[in-house]
Design a protein around this motif. Structure first.
Motif, PDB file in Angstrom:
ATOM      1  N   PHE A 182      12.237  78.388 -83.530  1.00 55.78           N
ATOM      2  CA  PHE A 182      13.368  77.598 -84.029  1.00 55.78           C
ATOM      3  C   PHE A 182      14.644  78.421 -84.007  1.00 55.78           C
ATOM      4  CE2 PHE A 182      15.770  75.980 -87.871  1.00 55.78           C
ATOM      5  CZ  PHE A 182      16.296  74.861 -87.217  1.00 55.78           C
ATOM      6  N   TRP A 183      14.588  79.659 -84.490  1.00 64.38           N
ATOM      7  CA  TRP A 183      15.802  80.493 -84.567  1.00 64.38           C
ATOM      8  C   TRP A 183      16.337  80.823 -83.175  1.00 64.38           C
ATOM      9  CZ3 TRP A 183      15.500  79.810 -89.565  1.00 64.38           C
ATOM     10  CH2 TRP A 183      16.505  80.313 -90.402  1.00 64.38           C
ATOM     11  N   ASP A 184      15.436  81.229 -82.278  1.00 70.50           N
ATOM     12  CA  ASP A 184      15.870  81.718 -80.966  1.00 70.50           C
ATOM     13  C   ASP A 184      16.201  80.600 -79.980  1.00 70.50           C
ATOM     14  OD1 ASP A 184      15.551  84.257 -81.910  1.00 70.50           O
ATOM     15  OD2 ASP A 184      13.639  84.629 -80.899  1.00 70.50           O
ATOM     16  N   SER A 185      15.441  79.515 -80.036  1.00 68.20           N
ATOM     17  CA  SER A 185      15.592  78.467 -79.022  1.00 68.20           C
ATOM     18  C   SER A 185      16.471  77.311 -79.463  1.00 68.20           C
ATOM     19  CB  SER A 185      14.213  77.918 -78.621  1.00 68.20           C
ATOM     20  OG  SER A 185      13.395  78.949 -78.093  1.00 68.20           O
ATOM     21  N   ILE A 186      16.583  77.089 -80.779  1.00 66.02           N
ATOM     22  CA  ILE A 186      17.314  75.915 -81.270  1.00 66.02           C
ATOM     23  C   ILE A 186      18.492  76.306 -82.157  1.00 66.02           C
ATOM     24  CG2 ILE A 186      17.164  73.735 -82.515  1.00 66.02           C
ATOM     25  CD1 ILE A 186      15.442  73.656 -80.075  1.00 66.02           C
ATOM     26  N   LEU A 187      18.206  76.900 -83.310  1.00 64.79           N
ATOM     27  CA  LEU A 187      19.231  77.055 -84.347  1.00 64.79           C
ATOM     28  C   LEU A 187      20.401  77.932 -83.905  1.00 64.79           C
ATOM     29  CD1 LEU A 187      20.102  76.422 -87.254  1.00 64.79           C
ATOM     30  CD2 LEU A 187      18.857  78.475 -87.980  1.00 64.79           C
ATOM     31  N   PRO A 189      21.414  79.243 -80.898  1.00 67.18           N
ATOM     32  CA  PRO A 189      22.235  78.801 -79.761  1.00 67.18           C
ATOM     33  C   PRO A 189      23.027  77.524 -80.029  1.00 67.18           C
ATOM     34  CG  PRO A 189      19.887  78.553 -79.271  1.00 67.18           C
ATOM     35  CD  PRO A 189      19.982  79.355 -80.511  1.00 67.18           C
ATOM     36  N   ARG A 190      22.454  76.586 -80.793  1.00 65.65           N
ATOM     37  CA  ARG A 190      23.153  75.334 -81.062  1.00 65.65           C
ATOM     38  C   ARG A 190      24.328  75.529 -82.024  1.00 65.65           C
ATOM     39  NH1 ARG A 190      23.208  71.300 -77.814  1.00 65.65           N
ATOM     40  NH2 ARG A 190      22.766  69.576 -79.240  1.00 65.65           N
ATOM     41  N   LEU A 191      24.147  76.375 -83.052  1.00 70.14           N
ATOM     42  CA  LEU A 191      25.258  76.668 -83.955  1.00 70.14           C
ATOM     43  C   LEU A 191      26.395  77.352 -83.205  1.00 70.14           C
ATOM     44  CD1 LEU A 191      23.580  77.902 -87.276  1.00 70.14           C
ATOM     45  CD2 LEU A 191      24.783  75.757 -86.877  1.00 70.14           C
ATOM     46  N   LEU A 192      26.045  78.258 -82.309  1.00 69.95           N
ATOM     47  CA  LEU A 192      27.068  78.958 -81.526  1.00 69.95           C
ATOM     48  C   LEU A 192      27.789  77.982 -80.598  1.00 69.95           C
ATOM     49  CD1 LEU A 192      28.281  81.745 -80.912  1.00 69.95           C
ATOM     50  CD2 LEU A 192      26.567  81.986 -79.099  1.00 69.95           C
ATOM     51  N   GLU A 193      27.026  77.113 -79.966  1.00 68.78           N
ATOM     52  CA  GLU A 193      27.594  76.175 -79.001  1.00 68.78           C
ATOM     53  C   GLU A 193      28.475  75.122 -79.678  1.00 68.78           C
ATOM     54  OE1 GLU A 193      25.946  72.425 -76.353  1.00 68.78           O
ATOM     55  OE2 GLU A 193      24.577  74.069 -76.833  1.00 68.78           O
ATOM     56  N   LYS A 194      28.000  74.564 -80.793  1.00 69.70           N
ATOM     57  CA  LYS A 194      28.686  73.421 -81.407  1.00 69.70           C
ATOM     58  C   LYS A 194      29.758  73.829 -82.420  1.00 69.70           C
ATOM     59  CE  LYS A 194      26.320  69.660 -82.192  1.00 69.70           C
ATOM     60  NZ  LYS A 194      25.323  68.683 -82.703  1.00 69.70           N
ATOM     61  N   PHE A 195      29.522  74.948 -83.128  1.00 64.82           N
ATOM     62  CA  PHE A 195      30.426  75.319 -84.222  1.00 64.82           C
ATOM     63  C   PHE A 195      30.964  76.743 -84.109  1.00 64.82           C
ATOM     64  CE2 PHE A 195      27.298  72.258 -85.937  1.00 64.82           C
ATOM     65  CZ  PHE A 195      28.160  71.204 -86.217  1.00 64.82           C
ATOM     66  N   ASP A 196      30.561  77.472 -83.055  1.00 63.35           N
ATOM     67  CA  ASP A 196      30.986  78.859 -82.864  1.00 63.35           C
ATOM     68  C   ASP A 196      30.673  79.697 -84.106  1.00 63.35           C
ATOM     69  OD1 ASP A 196      32.023  81.010 -81.455  1.00 63.35           O
ATOM     70  OD2 ASP A 196      34.046  80.708 -82.217  1.00 63.35           O
ATOM     71  N   THR A 197      29.462  79.549 -84.623  1.00 63.91           N
ATOM     72  CA  THR A 197      29.051  80.278 -85.816  1.00 63.91           C
ATOM     73  C   THR A 197      27.602  80.703 -85.696  1.00 63.91           C
ATOM     74  OG1 THR A 197      29.050  80.206 -88.241  1.00 63.91           O
ATOM     75  CG2 THR A 197      28.292  78.227 -87.095  1.00 63.91           C
ATOM     76  N   LYS A 198      27.137  81.447 -86.691  1.00 66.11           N
ATOM     77  CA  LYS A 198      25.756  81.933 -86.721  1.00 66.11           C
ATOM     78  C   LYS A 198      25.083  81.455 -87.997  1.00 66.11           C
ATOM     79  CE  LYS A 198      26.871  86.248 -84.275  1.00 66.11           C
ATOM     80  NZ  LYS A 198      26.837  87.734 -84.352  1.00 66.11           N
ATOM     81  N   GLN A 244      17.659  73.797 -95.718  1.00 66.51           N
ATOM     82  CA  GLN A 244      18.580  74.915 -95.573  1.00 66.51           C
ATOM     83  C   GLN A 244      19.189  74.962 -94.181  1.00 66.51           C
ATOM     84  OE1 GLN A 244      19.459  76.823 -98.084  1.00 66.51           O
ATOM     85  NE2 GLN A 244      20.757  78.243 -96.957  1.00 66.51           N
ATOM     86  N   TYR A 245      18.358  74.659 -93.177  1.00 63.76           N
ATOM     87  CA  TYR A 245      18.828  74.587 -91.796  1.00 63.76           C
ATOM     88  C   TYR A 245      18.158  73.409 -91.101  1.00 63.76           C
ATOM     89  CZ  TYR A 245      20.383  79.442 -92.429  1.00 63.76           C
ATOM     90  OH  TYR A 245      20.993  80.588 -92.880  1.00 63.76           O
ATOM     91  N   GLY A 246      18.913  72.717 -90.276  1.00 68.49           N
ATOM     92  CA  GLY A 246      18.359  71.662 -89.445  1.00 68.49           C
ATOM     93  C   GLY A 246      19.108  71.631 -88.127  1.00 68.49           C
ATOM     94  N   ALA A 247      18.395  71.574 -87.026  1.00 67.32           N
ATOM     95  CA  ALA A 247      19.060  71.578 -85.719  1.00 67.32           C
ATOM     96  C   ALA A 247      18.121  71.004 -84.674  1.00 67.32           C
ATOM     97  CB  ALA A 247      19.484  72.997 -85.332  1.00 67.32           C
ATOM     98  N   THR A 248      18.718  70.597 -83.559  1.00 66.52           N
ATOM     99  CA  THR A 248      17.946  70.017 -82.465  1.00 66.52           C
ATOM    100  C   THR A 248      18.518  70.462 -81.126  1.00 66.52           C
ATOM    101  OG1 THR A 248      17.168  67.921 -81.508  1.00 66.52           O
ATOM    102  CG2 THR A 248      19.359  67.923 -82.484  1.00 66.52           C
ATOM    103  N   SER A 249      17.689  70.501 -80.119  1.00 60.15           N
ATOM    104  CA  SER A 249      18.148  70.831 -78.768  1.00 60.15           C
ATOM    105  C   SER A 249      18.791  69.594 -78.137  1.00 60.15           C
ATOM    106  CB  SER A 249      16.968  71.277 -77.910  1.00 60.15           C
ATOM    107  OG  SER A 249      16.066  70.197 -77.719  1.00 60.15           O
ATOM    108  N   GLU A 250      19.404  69.774 -76.970  1.00 63.37           N
ATOM    109  CA  GLU A 250      19.982  68.630 -76.257  1.00 63.37           C
ATOM    110  C   GLU A 250      18.889  67.614 -75.920  1.00 63.37           C
ATOM    111  OE1 GLU A 250      22.397  69.535 -72.910  1.00 63.37           O
ATOM    112  OE2 GLU A 250      23.643  70.985 -73.980  1.00 63.37           O
ATOM    113  N   LYS A 251      17.739  68.105 -75.550  1.00 62.85           N
ATOM    114  CA  LYS A 251      16.616  67.201 -75.257  1.00 62.85           C
ATOM    115  C   LYS A 251      16.186  66.481 -76.526  1.00 62.85           C
ATOM    116  CE  LYS A 251      11.968  67.175 -73.232  1.00 62.85           C
ATOM    117  NZ  LYS A 251      10.916  68.004 -72.582  1.00 62.85           N
ATOM    118  N   GLY A 252      16.174  67.219 -77.641  1.00 59.85           N
ATOM    119  CA  GLY A 252      15.812  66.605 -78.909  1.00 59.85           C
ATOM    120  C   GLY A 252      16.806  65.555 -79.359  1.00 59.85           C
ATOM    121  N   GLU A 253      18.094  65.776 -79.058  1.00 58.19           N
ATOM    122  CA  GLU A 253      19.118  64.785 -79.405  1.00 58.19           C
ATOM    123  C   GLU A 253      18.853  63.456 -78.721  1.00 58.19           C
ATOM    124  OE1 GLU A 253      22.959  66.323 -78.486  1.00 58.19           O
ATOM    125  OE2 GLU A 253      23.199  67.346 -80.408  1.00 58.19           O
TER     126      GLU A 253
END
Length: 316
Positions: A182-187, A189-198, A244-253
């Motif tokens: 979850f941390w490496d493949s989803i959370l 990269p997606r936070l960085l891509e969508k919100f420029d954060t960690k 605490q954290y929730g995220a999805t990949s582009e495929k998951g979206e």
């Protein structure tokens, strides 16, 4: 009149602090020293213990920054922690002693953020009232979204329609001990891509906390054809579960995998007898002060708005 003694936390107080947390009226595992100290290199601890006739009556998780004290910047929430049998008049006296102690230590301002009210059914507003009466101002408010699991669920028809559709898409929900997928493949990269954060927690930190609190921190992930497509990290307390954290990949979206997971977890924890499902704040640095998309998404999952309050009192 009984005198309360305030002292700063020392590492020798580790056991008495944690024993008190386990019995307190208004504490969660976030106040355990093992949780508070995972990021001790980032904060100057200024936690306090308050004694009456050598008996511990209250504690305050806190940190210091310059000439201000905060309850606690490294935690989602904080506040004065005490036992259920402590009456309001004594809470008032304890607060006065804390303010005197802060002044004696050249503190100029005290920032206070109590736990949202839905965490404790027996109430937890004594300190807020006494702070207000001593000149504290409401520095800001944030909208905290949560589902009341004791009431009939109010998930939107559109969410339920998609939920029933994607139930047949071969999505598997797994509670896993390994946070890395979850941390490496989803959370991250997606936070960085969508919100420029960690993420607030690094992968190493969340693994450490999971090891220390295995029954309190859980990872639920959604897989499709053995590929992770969404995940939610849960912090579980007595009455409340918090995403605490929730995220999805582009495929998951595309298959709404995160909604699928949220709805399943809402039903799961309702069956388990939890009182609330906390989905966190929706604040954003804009004119309105919140993220409209997040607010809508969480309301459609059945959330309503609760206040997360922030107070400031100048030390005179």
């Amino acid at each position: 009149m009984t005198k309360f003694i305030v002292k700063k936390y020392h590492q020798n107080d580790y056991s008495i602090w944690n024993e008190f947390i386990a019995q307190a009226k208004n504490a969660t595992f976030l106040f355990h020293r093992d949780f508070m100290e995972y990021h001790q290199d980032r904060f100057v601890d200024f936690s306090l213990l308050i004694f009456e006739e050598e008996k511990l009556k209250a504690i305050l998780p806190a940190n210091k920054s310059e000439n201000s004290v905060y309850s606690h910047q490294g935690l989602t929430y904080g506040g004065l922690v005490f036992l259920n049998k402590l009456k309001a008049e004594k809470v008032e006296s304890i607060l006065d002693e804390i303010l005197v102690f802060l002044k004696e230590n050249a503190i100029e301002a005290f920032y206070y953020k109590p736990i949202p009210s839905f965490y404790f059914p027996n109430g937890n507003h004594e300190t807020d009232f006494f702070l207000f009466k001593r000149g504290a101002i409401s520095e800001r408010k944030e909208m905290n979204l949560a589902v009341n699991l004791e009431l009939p669920l109010q998930i939107s028809k559109s969410k339920l329609k998609h939920f029933r559709r994607i139930e047949n898409l071969d999505l598997d929900i797994i509670e896993e001990e390994d946070f890395e997928p979850f941390w490496d493949s989803i959370l991250a990269p997606r936070l960085l891509e969508k919100f420029d954060t960690k993420p607030v927690h690094t992968k190493e930190e969340i693994l450490l906390l999971k090891a220390k609190f295995p029954e309190k921190i859980r990872q639920y992930s959604v897989y499709q054809n053995d590929e992770i497509v969404a995940g939610i990290t849960i912090f579980e307390t007595k009455n409340v579960v918090k995403s605490q954290y929730g995220a999805t990949s582009e495929k998951g979206e595309k298959v709404r995998a995160l909604d699928f997971l949220f709805i399943n977890l809402i039903h799961k924890y309702k069956r388990k007898g939890k009182r609330f499902f906390d989905m966190g704040i929706v604040n954003e640095e804009n004119e309105s002060g919140y993220h409209p998309g997040l607010l809508k998404q969480k309301e459609e999952l059945g959330c309503t708005v609760y206040n997360q309050d922030f107070y400031k009192i100048n030390i005179k």
